[in-house]
Write an enzyme that holds these catalytic residues in place. Structure first.
Site, short mmCIF file in Angstrom:
data_model
loop_
_atom_site.label_atom_id
_atom_site.label_comp_id
_atom_site.label_asym_id
_atom_site.label_seq_id
_atom_site.Cartn_x
_atom_site.Cartn_y
_atom_site.Cartn_z
N GLU A 83 5.81 0.69 20.09
CA GLU A 83 5.71 -0.23 21.22
C GLU A 83 6.27 -1.61 20.94
O GLU A 83 6.76 -2.29 21.83
CB GLU A 83 4.25 -0.36 21.67
N ALA A 85 4.06 6.46 26.83
CA ALA A 85 3.84 6.19 28.25
C ALA A 85 5.19 6.26 28.96
O ALA A 85 6.24 6.13 28.33
CB ALA A 85 3.23 4.79 28.42
N GLY A 131 2.06 6.07 23.31
CA GLY A 131 0.91 6.70 23.96
C GLY A 131 0.75 8.15 23.59
O GLY A 131 -0.36 8.70 23.63
N GLU A 183 -1.09 8.08 20.42
CA GLU A 183 -2.43 7.56 20.75
C GLU A 183 -3.28 8.65 21.39
O GLU A 183 -4.47 8.76 21.11
CB GLU A 183 -2.31 6.36 21.68
N1 T1G Z 1 9.49 6.73 29.32
C1 T1G Z 1 10.41 7.09 30.24
N2 T1G Z 1 11.60 7.68 29.93
C2 T1G Z 1 11.86 7.88 28.63
C3 T1G Z 1 10.94 7.52 27.61
C4 T1G Z 1 9.71 6.93 28.00
N3 T1G Z 1 8.78 6.60 27.13
N4 T1G Z 1 11.51 7.86 26.43
C5 T1G Z 1 12.70 8.40 26.69
N5 T1G Z 1 12.93 8.41 28.01
C6 T1G Z 1 14.10 8.96 28.69
C7 T1G Z 1 15.36 8.17 28.34
O1 T1G Z 1 15.48 7.06 29.20
C8 T1G Z 1 16.42 9.23 28.59
O2 T1G Z 1 16.57 9.31 30.00
C9 T1G Z 1 15.76 10.52 28.14
O3 T1G Z 1 14.34 10.28 28.19
C10 T1G Z 1 16.14 10.93 26.74
O4 T1G Z 1 15.88 9.79 25.90
C11 T1G Z 1 0.53 3.02 26.35
C12 T1G Z 1 2.62 1.32 26.27
C13 T1G Z 1 11.80 9.92 22.47
C14 T1G Z 1 13.01 9.26 20.39
O5 T1G Z 1 8.94 3.71 22.90
O6 T1G Z 1 12.36 6.43 21.39
O7 T1G Z 1 3.63 4.41 25.05
O8 T1G Z 1 19.02 8.66 30.14
O9 T1G Z 1 18.29 9.37 25.35
O10 T1G Z 1 17.91 9.89 21.72
O11 T1G Z 1 0.58 2.33 24.16
O12 T1G Z 1 13.80 8.38 23.91
O13 T1G Z 1 18.33 11.09 30.05
O14 T1G Z 1 17.82 9.71 32.09
O15 T1G Z 1 16.43 8.20 24.07
O16 T1G Z 1 16.69 12.14 21.86
C15 T1G Z 1 6.39 4.18 23.70
C16 T1G Z 1 10.86 5.71 23.63
C17 T1G Z 1 6.40 3.86 25.17
C18 T1G Z 1 9.59 5.99 22.84
C19 T1G Z 1 14.18 10.51 22.22
N6 T1G Z 1 7.37 5.21 23.42
N7 T1G Z 1 11.78 6.82 23.58
O17 T1G Z 1 15.42 9.97 21.82
O18 T1G Z 1 16.82 10.70 23.82
S1 T1G Z 1 5.29 2.55 25.57
C20 T1G Z 1 8.61 4.85 23.06
C21 T1G Z 1 12.50 7.05 22.44
C22 T1G Z 1 3.77 3.24 25.25
C23 T1G Z 1 1.34 3.03 25.10
C24 T1G Z 1 2.62 2.31 25.19
C25 T1G Z 1 13.52 8.13 22.54
C26 T1G Z 1 13.10 9.46 21.90
P1 T1G Z 1 18.04 9.72 30.61
P2 T1G Z 1 16.93 9.42 24.76
P3 T1G Z 1 16.78 10.72 22.25
#
Ligand code: T1G
Length: 683
Positions: free
Chosen positions: A125, A63, A102, A105
């Site tokens: 999450e 998400a 998500g 999912e």
């Molecule tokens: N939402 C918004 N921005 C995100 C994002 C996300 N989920 N993930 C990464 N970014 C942005 C990050 O801030 C950065 O921005 C750029 O992308 C590159 O990220 C409904 C509720 C995917 C493994 O927890 O683990 O889904 O600084 O520097 O090292 O059930 O990002 O460039 O402006 O980290 O190559 C669940 C979180 C969400 C994954 C990539 N998903 N992201 O790592 O790059 S909650 C997560 C990561 C959810 C549902 C629930 C990592 C990555 P900027 P980065 P990276």
């Protein structure tokens, strides 16, 4: 048509492609595109099956975290997944990169999942203080069972495609670089076989209370202070006891409880805070990153050894310098023992031990450092010693070498003044144990060049550290502000509050160890080194109570280092209080003890912002979380102060100032923000 959506039909297979950099986060625009894509292909009689694929670096990474806290714009993710799952045609998710949260999912709403070998899938999450809120808690157990589902959701760890396939989380692994072709071929096979379509939601799942107990024990640390793990367990229990739709309702209820919690807000804040630290206002992407292919470390003690380990693990050769063979051999022995312990636990292989050790070139004397790209001095915390070393480095090291000090407190500008090249001098302050703690304070001297700063910030990522830029002051950021906690702990103990009571307030808040337990670990003799005037710690040292190393300090310790009350310590404290004429005030409330320990830390953080020592409040929070294990679910001192509310923080500091003196004088910035109804972090 949504600008992130591309559609095509290939041999009767409808392809929905989403491309929304940087990580195809499932924000409103992406969800709209998905909706359009699936509605169109479902309605198209020429389409026999549907493949969902992403452009760019990865399948949906979850998400869009930036949307939390804002009103949800429909279709929300669960609605999109329901549409996908309702498809009368086979649906196949084609996964590359990291299908997380998500994103994974969404793939569970498809009938099948295919992936390239390099892909990873996961439900992380829990790291955001959340739970998979789009059906993951109900669908995943229906694929892998209760135990594996809990392991995956509580660890939050991404899983490689091959392992995921073994668990059934992925149905096929296709050739690297040929994902769409592989997914289309898979879809054609499904169409040709004409098997009845099985929805994940319709699969069975059995209750497994033993697995729940085992996983709760395995992840016990997540059940203290954090809230998400307990709710994840409840959702999995719902998956095994309720019909799917009721389980989904239960998941939603437990998800919303978390999303609104301070703990999750703190963890989501920390997610972005960690990524913000490398953004330095006056250093753009145009500033050159200098090549660092070889490193020199001066000092093979605890810090020098840990620092060396960081670099060899990143594949960089390290010339490790000591002044005598005995110290050098001892240092190398400690490093080898560390690696062999890791190998015995299976976290690295025996070959890796030899590879890492093979990258260390031991040397006696600084002359060995003539050709390295970066030198890190990690010797005794004494300015004269450091200036002598930097003066010699100035004559030995090649032009263009970065000269760094690992000093914890001392003035980097003064160290730089011992050289003719201050623009090449920087502080690289590691936190002990240096090969474990993720914080690296990059201390910017008055003359440190932009290239050296940019290179240091980039180098931190190479060695898997989070860099926080700090200006030059005593203690930089983390040590400077966390010292305030220790000052108050010692002040309260001589006012008659027992050390165990003060430490319990700290550990109840979420610190692993209290101030006095920590002093006993570090050693009171170490903490009083160089002290001249009488102090409480000095009295303990004089009485032979050095801490754990001597079997007793503020606490007594048994052979297993279990702490217990010490009457001798109590007497030493009372004697020192009498000597200083401290008014006794033993019955302070737990809240006052907590606020006295931690509000001065936030207040000092405000001063670091005023003085330009720290770039932003979230950097200060990162420094404390990653350097001092400040409990993540509180967000760090600045975020925590915001959750209390700055007017209340100001009121308490003024109350304490009136009672206990100017140590509590509010920072001007705090006064200003409180008056303006603002916060430190803008959260
Ligand atoms: N939402 C918004 N921005 C995100 C994002 C996300 N989920 N993930 C990464 N970014 C942005 C990050 O801030 C950065 O921005 C750029 O992308 C590159 O990220 C409904 C509720 C995917 C493994 O927890 O683990 O889904 O600084 O520097 O090292 O059930 O990002 O460039 O402006 O980290 O190559 C669940 C979180 C969400 C994954 C990539 N998903 N992201 O790592 O790059 S909650 C997560 C990561 C959810 C549902 C629930 C990592 C990555 P900027 P980065 P990276």
């Amino acid at each position: 048509m949504s600008d992130v959506l591309t559609m095509r039909v290939v041999d009767g297979i409808g392809v929905v492609e989403i491309d929304s950099p940087p990580v195809n986060a499932l924000g409103f625009n992406v969800r709209k595109g998905l909706w359009q894509g699936f509605e169109t292909h479902i309605a198209d009689p020429a389409v026999k099956a549907i493949v969902l694929i992403c452009g760019g670096r990865t399948f949906f990474a979850g998400a869009d975290i930036t949307e939390f806290g804002k009103p949800v714009q429909e279709p929300d993710l669960r609605q999109v997944i329901d549409l996908v799952e309702s498809s009368p045609k086979p649906t196949i998710a084609a996964i590359h990169g990291t299908a997380l949260g998500g994103g994974y999912e969404l793939s569970l709403g498809c009938n099948y999942r295919v992936a390239v070998p390099s892909a990873k899938v996961g439900l992380p999450e829990v790291n955001l203080g959340l739970l998979p809120g789009a059906g993951g808690t109900q669908r995943l157990p229906r694929i892998v069972g209760v135990e594996a589902a809990l392991d995956i959701m509580l660890s939050g760890a991404p899983m490689a495609a091959g392992k995921a396939q073994k668990l059934g989380m992925v149905d096929a692994v296709v050739e690297e670089g040929r994902l769409e072709e592989g997914a289309i071929a898979f879809a054609k096979t499904v169409v040709a076989e004409g098997k009845p379509l099985v929805k994940v939601r319709d699969r069975a799942v059995e209750a497994n209370p033993d697995a729940v107990a085992a996983m709760t024990k395995k992840y016990s640390r997540l059940f203290k202070g954090f809230k998400a793990a307990a709710n994840i367990v409840k959702t999995v229990e719902a998956a095994t006891s309720l019909p799917f739709d009721q389980g989904m309702a239960r998941e939603r209820e437990l998800f919303l409880e978390l999303r609104g919690s301070n703990e999750s807000k703190a963890q989501r804040y920390a997610f972005f805070a960690e990524r913000a630290t490398t953004k330095v206002p006056d250093i753009g992407k145009d500033v050159a990153i200098l090549p660092v292919k070889s490193v020199g470390v001066i000092g093979a003690g605890t810090m020098g050894g840990g620092i060396t380990m960081n670099f060899v693990q990143a594949g960089l050769p390290v010339t490790l310098v000591e002044m005598n063979q005995e110290a050098l051999d001892r240092g190398l022995g400690v490093i080898r023992k560390n690696y062999e312990r890791s190998a015995s636990k299976g976290s690295i292989t025996a070959e890796q031990v030899e590879t890492y050790m093979g990258l260390i070139k031991p040397a006696l004397g600084l002359e060995a450092l003539g050709e390295v790209d970066l030198v890190i001095e990690a010797v005794f915390e004494e300015m004269s010693v450091k200036k002598d070393i930097f003066g010699k480095l100035d004559t030995i090291c090649k032009q263009g070498a970065i000269l760094a000090s690992n000093t914890s407190f001392l003035d980097v500008n003064e160290i730089a003044s011992a050289t003719s090249r201050p623009e090449w001098v920087v502080g690289l302050h590691f936190f002990s144990p240096a090969n474990v703690m993720r914080l690296l304070e990059v201390v910017r001297g008055a003359k440190t060049s932009k290239e050296v700063i940019a290179t240091s910030m980039e180098l931190a990522k190479t060695i898997r550290k989070v860099p926080v830029l700090a200006g030059v002051c005593f203690g930089f950021i983390a040590n400077r502000i966390m010292a305030k906690r220790t000052i108050q702990a010692e002040q309260m103990v001589v006012e008659g509050v027992p050390p165990a009571r003060i430490d319990k307030v700290g550990t109840d808040y979420g610190f692993a160890v209290g101030s006095f337990g920590m002093m006993d670990i570090v050693g009171l003799d170490v903490l009083t080194r160089g002290q001249t005037e009488r102090s409480l710690r000095g009295d303990f040292v004089a009485a032979g109570r050095l801490g754990q190393k001597s079997g007793g300090g503020f606490y007594n310790y048994d052979e297993n280092r279990k702490a217990s009350h010490s009457e001798e310590a109590a007497k030493l404290i009372a004697d020192f209080a009498a000597y200083k004429g401290i008014a006794q005030n033993p019955d302070q409330s737990d809240e006052d003890i907590l606020f006295r320990l931690l509000l001065p830390v936030a207040n000092e953080g405000a001063k670091c912002l005023e003085e330009g020592i720290a770039l932003r409040a979230s950097d200060i929070d990162m420094a404390c979380i990653l350097g001092y294990n400040w409990p993540l679910y509180t967000g760090g001192p600045m975020f925590w102060a915001d959750t209390i509310g700055l007017p209340r923080v100001l009121e308490k500091l003024k109350e304490f100032q009136a009672k206990f003196g100017d140590e509590f004088k509010p920072a001007a910035l705090l006064e200003k923000l409180a008056a303006e109804g603002k916060s430190f972090t803008g959260e």
